[in-house]
Design a protein around this motif. Structure first.
Motif, PDB file in Angstrom:
ATOM      1  N   GLU A  59      91.254  15.316  43.721  1.00 32.41           N
ATOM      2  CA  GLU A  59      92.181  14.550  43.498  1.00 32.41           C
ATOM      3  C   GLU A  59      93.393  15.215  43.153  1.00 32.41           C
ATOM      4  O   GLU A  59      93.464  16.301  42.412  1.00 32.41           O
ATOM      5  N   LEU A  60      94.516  15.083  44.265  1.00 33.50           N
ATOM      6  CA  LEU A  60      95.588  16.031  43.911  1.00 33.50           C
ATOM      7  C   LEU A  60      96.620  15.231  43.548  1.00 33.50           C
ATOM      8  O   LEU A  60      97.051  13.940  43.897  1.00 33.50           O
ATOM      9  N   GLU A  61      97.394  15.690  42.282  1.00 33.96           N
ATOM     10  CA  GLU A  61      98.425  14.873  41.789  1.00 33.96           C
ATOM     11  C   GLU A  61      99.690  15.980  41.437  1.00 33.96           C
ATOM     12  O   GLU A  61      99.586  17.061  40.894  1.00 33.96           O
ATOM     13  N   ILE A  62     100.845  15.588  42.018  1.00 31.52           N
ATOM     14  CA  ILE A  62     102.119  16.000  41.838  1.00 31.52           C
ATOM     15  C   ILE A  62     102.824  15.276  40.912  1.00 31.52           C
ATOM     16  O   ILE A  62     103.307  14.195  41.411  1.00 31.52           O
ATOM     17  N   ARG A  63     103.384  16.106  40.192  1.00 30.40           N
ATOM     18  CA  ARG A  63     104.098  15.164  38.895  1.00 30.40           C
ATOM     19  C   ARG A  63     105.448  15.689  38.737  1.00 30.40           C
ATOM     20  O   ARG A  63     105.661  17.136  38.432  1.00 30.40           O
ATOM     21  N   ASP A  64     106.557  15.113  38.978  1.00 28.46           N
ATOM     22  CA  ASP A  64     107.883  15.529  38.916  1.00 28.46           C
ATOM     23  C   ASP A  64     108.131  16.955  39.294  1.00 28.46           C
ATOM     24  O   ASP A  64     108.820  17.767  38.419  1.00 28.46           O
TER      25      ASP A  64
END
Ligand SMILES: Nc1ncnc2c1ncn2[C@@H]1O[C@H](COP(=O)(O)OP(=O)(O)OP(=O)(O)O)[C@@H](O)[C@H]1O
Ligand SMILES: [Mg+2]
Length: 257
Positions: free
Chosen positions: A3-8
């Motif tokens: 799972e890839l998550e890009i935050r702000d």
């Protein structure tokens, strides 16, 4: 599975802010498309995900399976299963294509121990595996004995990038305009190759200017509109058609309002 998550995510290049708060989350097995105007920062996002040294993260985070990868180097990120297919692949003289593929495949398999990956002991076994993948992207065996991308035509370089993805089977692939410069038949072949990889539990993010390649994908979960350094809108596959028809202005205006 990953799972890839890009935050702000905020990113500078040479002191200029190019990414201005990107948010994106991908689940295992999903296929995402990113579409947006020239110069909006799509390749910047791709490079940043793979730790290009010229791109400085000033705010936000990139998480893989919940853990920040910001401190990881490019090779560490790729050992964690991230892959980037370049918009402009580089010619690497002196590095044999087939040797490169085998070395990369084996070190990835070692790193992703526990994933269901075939292990090829002999060169012959690996060549056989390569052959099937060459066919998928429409490259002849002759390319394997050449140096990586050296003298490849524009379309051949694109096919070679997708070949790398098909051979390596990374957990998360970011493909930066895999369809640019491809002939009509190749777009379909490349889309098919992408779909085959995506069916084995790996996430794919396709950056493109054209809805056409997306139509050939077996599955497409989300389409994101990328403009002015961030994602302004997310929809399903039908959004790609609407964008091709109506352009980006309506999205940008709505976001500004
Ligand atoms: N060294 C630099 N200094 C200033 N601006 C830069 C520098 N490098 C890149 N940029 C700018 O960053 C912006 C984003 O570029 P990027 O390549 O990410 O766009 P893109 O969305 O991939 O565009 P395209 O669809 O044309 O591939 C562009 O306006 C580009 O000119
Ligand atoms: Mg680009």
């Amino acid at each position: 599975m990953a799972e890839l998550e890009i935050r702000d995510l905020h990113v500078n290049r040479d002191g200029k802010e190019i990414l201005k708060g990107v948010n994106l989350k991908t689940g295992p097995g999903q296929v995402h498309a990113i579409m947006g105007p020239n110069g909006s920062g799509k390749s910047t996002l791709a490079y940043t995900l793979l730790a290009h040294p010229k791109y400085e993260v000033t705010q936000g985070d990139i998480l893989l399976d919940g853990e920040s990868i910001l401190e990881m180097t490019a090779d560490e990120r790729s050992r964690h299963g991230l892959f980037l297919g370049f918009q402009y692949p580089t010619e690497v003289s002196g590095v044999g294509f087939s040797h490169f593929l085998r070395t990369a495949y084996n070190s990835l398999s070692k790193a992703l121990e526990g994933d269901d990956r075939e292990v090829f002991i002999t060169v012959r076994e690996f060549q056989k595996y390569l052959r099937g993948n060459l066919e998928k992207v429409g490259l002849s065996e002759e390319f394997l004995s050449r140096y990586l991308n050296e003298g490849f035509s524009g379309g051949e370089k694109k096919r070679a990038e997708v070949l790398q993805m098909a051979v390596l089977r990374p957990r998360i692939s970011i493909l930066d305009e895999p369809d640019s410069g491809l002939d009509i038949d190749a777009v379909q072949a490349v889309a098919k190759a992408i779909s085959q990889v995506s069916s084995v539990d790996s996430t794919i993010v396709v950056i493109t200017h054209y809805a056409r390649i997306l139509k050939f994908l077996k599955k497409l979960d989300y389409v994101h509109v990328f403009a002015n350094g961030r994602i302004l809108r997310t929809g399903d596959a039908s959004l790609a058609d609407k964008l091709e028809r109506d352009g980006y202005d309506w999205v940008i205006e709505k976001a500004a309002a």
